[in-house]
Design a protein around this motif. Structure first.
Motif, mmCIF file in Angstrom:
data_model
loop_
_atom_site.group_PDB
_atom_site.id
_atom_site.type_symbol
_atom_site.label_atom_id
_atom_site.label_comp_id
_atom_site.label_asym_id
_atom_site.label_seq_id
_atom_site.Cartn_x
_atom_site.Cartn_y
_atom_site.Cartn_z
ATOM 1 N N SER A 1 7.628 -0.456 -6.775
ATOM 2 C CA SER A 1 9.004 -0.866 -6.441
ATOM 3 C C SER A 1 10.026 0.132 -6.978
ATOM 4 C CB SER A 1 9.294 -2.276 -6.965
ATOM 5 O OG SER A 1 9.118 -2.348 -8.365
ATOM 6 N N ASP B 1 -2.260 -0.762 -12.207
ATOM 7 C CA ASP B 1 -2.909 -1.870 -11.504
ATOM 8 C C ASP B 1 -3.693 -1.349 -10.291
ATOM 9 O OD1 ASP B 1 -1.746 -3.808 -13.214
ATOM 10 O OD2 ASP B 1 0.005 -4.009 -11.900
ATOM 11 N N LYS C 1 6.171 1.502 -11.479
ATOM 12 C CA LYS C 1 5.893 0.513 -10.437
ATOM 13 C C LYS C 1 6.172 1.106 -9.063
ATOM 14 C CE LYS C 1 7.111 -3.307 -13.429
ATOM 15 N NZ LYS C 1 8.002 -4.428 -13.671
ATOM 16 N N SER D 1 1.704 -8.429 -1.280
ATOM 17 C CA SER D 1 1.673 -9.792 -1.803
ATOM 18 C C SER D 1 3.069 -10.194 -2.255
ATOM 19 C CB SER D 1 0.686 -9.899 -2.964
ATOM 20 O OG SER D 1 1.152 -9.146 -4.059
ATOM 21 N N HIS D 2 3.242 -11.466 -2.541
ATOM 22 C CA HIS D 2 4.567 -11.988 -2.891
ATOM 23 C C HIS D 2 5.107 -11.386 -4.192
ATOM 24 C CE1 HIS D 2 1.734 -14.556 -5.053
ATOM 25 N NE2 HIS D 2 2.715 -14.788 -5.912
ATOM 26 N N ASN D 3 4.250 -10.922 -5.101
ATOM 27 C CA ASN D 3 4.711 -10.373 -6.374
ATOM 28 C C ASN D 3 4.597 -8.849 -6.424
ATOM 29 O OD1 ASN D 3 1.938 -10.260 -6.415
ATOM 30 N ND2 ASN D 3 1.755 -10.795 -8.568
ATOM 31 N N TRP D 4 4.739 -8.201 -5.308
ATOM 32 C CA TRP D 4 4.500 -6.767 -5.225
ATOM 33 C C TRP D 4 5.426 -5.945 -6.109
ATOM 34 C CZ3 TRP D 4 7.806 -2.934 -3.640
ATOM 35 C CH2 TRP D 4 8.998 -3.343 -3.025
ATOM 36 N N GLU D 5 6.605 -6.456 -6.434
ATOM 37 C CA GLU D 5 7.548 -5.686 -7.256
ATOM 38 C C GLU D 5 7.002 -5.420 -8.651
ATOM 39 O OE1 GLU D 5 8.443 -8.513 -5.668
ATOM 40 O OE2 GLU D 5 10.105 -8.046 -4.340
ATOM 41 N N ASP D 6 6.029 -6.212 -9.077
ATOM 42 C CA ASP D 6 5.458 -6.068 -10.415
ATOM 43 C C ASP D 6 4.208 -5.196 -10.455
ATOM 44 O OD1 ASP D 6 7.428 -7.815 -11.412
ATOM 45 O OD2 ASP D 6 6.192 -9.563 -10.954
#
Length: 133
Positions: A123, A78, A121, A68-73
């Motif tokens: 990331s 989660d 994370k 998803s677009h916010n994968w770094e978080d």
């Protein structure tokens, strides 16, 4: 304590997707082969990750999955919650006692473990792998 194999596959899948070239869809077959797991079984895990908004799916001949677009978080916690749910690992068997001292100890330990997983994370692993390579 042991997490299910589904959590193991979900964590690895997220890392594989994070390591894929940007904007490239990765098929379930390819993800399943990397982990030596059935594509049908992995599809069920991927469905949970899509539902939680961690990955995006695209159907069709050239379909697949991407982060998803916010994968770094996205944290380990989660991902674990997406697969295992959010219920406590420990369930006190003495329901008659309003304050179970054993449950207090177990919940405190669980909170510390969750904090560590919340601070890790996917990331961060991608950055570590990139530096080590």
């Amino acid at each position: 304590m042991k997490y299910s194999k589904a959590t193991n596959y979900a964590l690895h899948t997220m890392l594989f997707l994070a390591m894929a070239p940007p904007n490239k869809l990765v098929g379930v077959q390819q993800l399943a082969e990397k982990q030596n797991v059935s594509p049908t079984y992995l599809s069920k895990i991927l469905t949970k990750l899509v539902k939680e908004g961690m990955i995006d799916s695209s159907s069709g001949a050239n379909g697949g999955y991407s982060l998803s677009h916010n994968w770094e978080d996205i944290t380990f916690l989660d991902i674990i919650h997406a697969i295992e749910g959010k219920s406590s690992l420990f369930d006190c068997c003495l329901n008659s006692d309003p304050v179970c001292v054993i449950k207090e100890v177990m919940l405190s330990a669980e909170e510390k473990m969750e904090e560590a997983l919340r601070n890790q994370k996917i990331s961060d692993l991608v950055k570590k792998i990139s530096v080590d390579s």
